[in-house]
Write a protein that holds these residues in place. Structure first.
Motif, short mmCIF file in Angstrom:
data_model
loop_
_atom_site.label_atom_id
_atom_site.label_comp_id
_atom_site.label_asym_id
_atom_site.label_seq_id
_atom_site.Cartn_x
_atom_site.Cartn_y
_atom_site.Cartn_z
N ASP A 119 -4.21 -59.61 14.42
CA ASP A 119 -3.40 -60.35 15.38
C ASP A 119 -2.34 -59.38 15.92
O ASP A 119 -1.64 -58.73 15.16
CB ASP A 119 -2.74 -61.54 14.68
N THR A 120 -2.25 -59.26 17.22
CA THR A 120 -1.30 -58.30 17.80
C THR A 120 0.15 -58.69 17.53
O THR A 120 1.04 -57.89 17.74
CB THR A 120 -1.53 -58.13 19.31
N ASN A 121 0.37 -59.91 17.08
CA ASN A 121 1.73 -60.32 16.70
C ASN A 121 1.98 -60.15 15.22
O ASN A 121 3.09 -60.34 14.75
CB ASN A 121 1.99 -61.78 17.10
N ASP A 122 0.92 -59.82 14.45
CA ASP A 122 1.06 -59.57 13.02
C ASP A 122 1.39 -58.09 12.85
O ASP A 122 0.52 -57.24 12.93
CB ASP A 122 -0.23 -59.92 12.28
N HIS A 123 2.64 -57.81 12.62
CA HIS A 123 3.08 -56.42 12.61
C HIS A 123 2.72 -55.69 11.33
O HIS A 123 2.86 -54.47 11.27
CB HIS A 123 4.59 -56.35 12.87
N THR A 124 2.25 -56.39 10.31
CA THR A 124 1.91 -55.74 9.05
C THR A 124 0.86 -54.66 9.25
O THR A 124 1.01 -53.54 8.78
CB THR A 124 1.41 -56.78 8.02
N TYR A 125 -0.23 -54.99 9.95
CA TYR A 125 -1.30 -54.01 10.15
C TYR A 125 -0.78 -52.79 10.90
O TYR A 125 -1.03 -51.65 10.51
CB TYR A 125 -2.49 -54.62 10.91
N PHE A 126 -0.07 -53.01 11.99
CA PHE A 126 0.39 -51.88 12.80
C PHE A 126 1.46 -51.07 12.09
O PHE A 126 1.53 -49.85 12.26
CB PHE A 126 0.84 -52.38 14.18
N ASN A 127 2.30 -51.70 11.27
CA ASN A 127 3.24 -50.95 10.44
C ASN A 127 2.48 -50.05 9.47
O ASN A 127 2.83 -48.89 9.28
CB ASN A 127 4.17 -51.88 9.67
N ASP A 128 1.40 -50.60 8.86
CA ASP A 128 0.59 -49.80 7.95
C ASP A 128 -0.04 -48.61 8.67
O ASP A 128 -0.06 -47.50 8.15
CB ASP A 128 -0.52 -50.66 7.31
N VAL A 129 -0.56 -48.85 9.87
CA VAL A 129 -1.17 -47.78 10.66
C VAL A 129 -0.12 -46.71 10.98
O VAL A 129 -0.37 -45.52 10.79
CB VAL A 129 -1.78 -48.33 11.97
N ASN A 130 1.03 -47.13 11.44
CA ASN A 130 2.07 -46.16 11.79
C ASN A 130 2.52 -45.35 10.59
O ASN A 130 2.74 -44.14 10.69
CB ASN A 130 3.26 -46.87 12.44
N LEU A 131 2.67 -46.01 9.44
CA LEU A 131 3.05 -45.29 8.23
C LEU A 131 1.97 -44.31 7.80
O LEU A 131 2.27 -43.17 7.43
CB LEU A 131 3.34 -46.27 7.09
N TYR A 132 0.71 -44.72 7.88
CA TYR A 132 -0.39 -43.87 7.46
C TYR A 132 -0.47 -42.61 8.31
O TYR A 132 -0.67 -41.50 7.80
CB TYR A 132 -1.71 -44.65 7.55
N TRP A 133 -0.33 -42.76 9.61
CA TRP A 133 -0.45 -41.62 10.53
C TRP A 133 0.86 -40.87 10.72
O TRP A 133 0.87 -39.81 11.33
CB TRP A 133 -0.97 -42.10 11.88
N GLY A 134 1.97 -41.44 10.24
CA GLY A 134 3.26 -40.82 10.52
C GLY A 134 3.58 -40.91 11.99
O GLY A 134 4.14 -39.99 12.58
N SER A 135 3.21 -42.04 12.59
CA SER A 135 3.33 -42.23 14.03
C SER A 135 4.79 -42.26 14.47
O SER A 135 5.65 -42.76 13.75
CB SER A 135 2.67 -43.56 14.41
N PRO A 136 5.04 -41.75 15.68
CA PRO A 136 6.41 -41.79 16.21
C PRO A 136 6.84 -43.20 16.61
O PRO A 136 8.00 -43.43 16.86
CB PRO A 136 6.34 -40.87 17.43
N TYR A 137 5.88 -44.14 16.69
CA TYR A 137 6.25 -45.50 17.09
C TYR A 137 7.03 -46.15 15.97
O TYR A 137 6.68 -46.03 14.80
CB TYR A 137 5.02 -46.34 17.44
N PRO A 138 8.11 -46.85 16.31
CA PRO A 138 8.93 -47.48 15.27
C PRO A 138 8.17 -48.65 14.63
O PRO A 138 7.29 -49.23 15.23
CB PRO A 138 10.15 -47.99 16.05
N ASN A 139 8.54 -48.93 13.41
CA ASN A 139 8.00 -50.14 12.77
C ASN A 139 8.56 -51.34 13.48
O ASN A 139 9.64 -51.31 14.04
CB ASN A 139 8.37 -50.17 11.29
#
Length: 140
Positions: A119-139
């Motif tokens: 779900d694009t409103n479920d930030h858990t998945y995208f936070n996990d992705v950003n943490l895994y990749w060290g993404s510049p996008y904020p949590n």
């Protein structure tokens, strides 16, 4: 008859059709439809899948993730991964994208099933992705 020199930098700004092997080099913009379906390899030339879709950040208009289909055969099976678009580099000569990771890294990436997108409103998945990749996008 005079031979005209091509200036691709000027041609790119005019919208004229281009000719020659370097007509669109350097590539600065691509349509989404020309990116979707492109192959993804690592620098060693191993196939990491293909770009299944793109996810656009509606707040800033940038492509935030490329959704990579990894491990499917003829569209069956496999897993989808949201990979920060900034991780991909275009190889215009091979007409594909390069991801500087090995297959094992991708296998460990948080992924999802083709029929069960996060779900694009479920930030858990995208936070996990950003943490895994060290993404510049904020949590979120």
């Amino acid at each position: 008859m005079a031979i005209l020199e091509k200036n691709y930098e000027i041609d790119n700004r005019t919208g004229l059709n281009h000719e020659g092997p370097d007509a669109n080099i350097p590539v600065r913009r691509l349509t989404a439809s020309s990116i979707i379906g492109d192959r993804v390899e690592n620098p060693q030339g191993e196939s990491l899948g293909k770009i299944d879709n793109l996810m656009v950040n509606l707040n800033d208009g940038h492509i935030e993730y490329a959704v990579i289909d990894f491990g499917s055969f003829l569209g069956i099976g496999g897993k989808l991964f949201a990979v920060p678009f900034a991780e991909l580099r275009l190889d215009p000569d091979k007409e594909l994208f390069v991801l500087n990771r090995d297959k094992e890294y991708l296998k460990q990436t948080p992924g999802f099933d083709k029929t069960h997108w996060p779900d694009t409103n479920d930030h858990t998945y995208f936070n996990d992705v950003n943490l895994y990749w060290g993404s510049p996008y904020p949590n979120y």
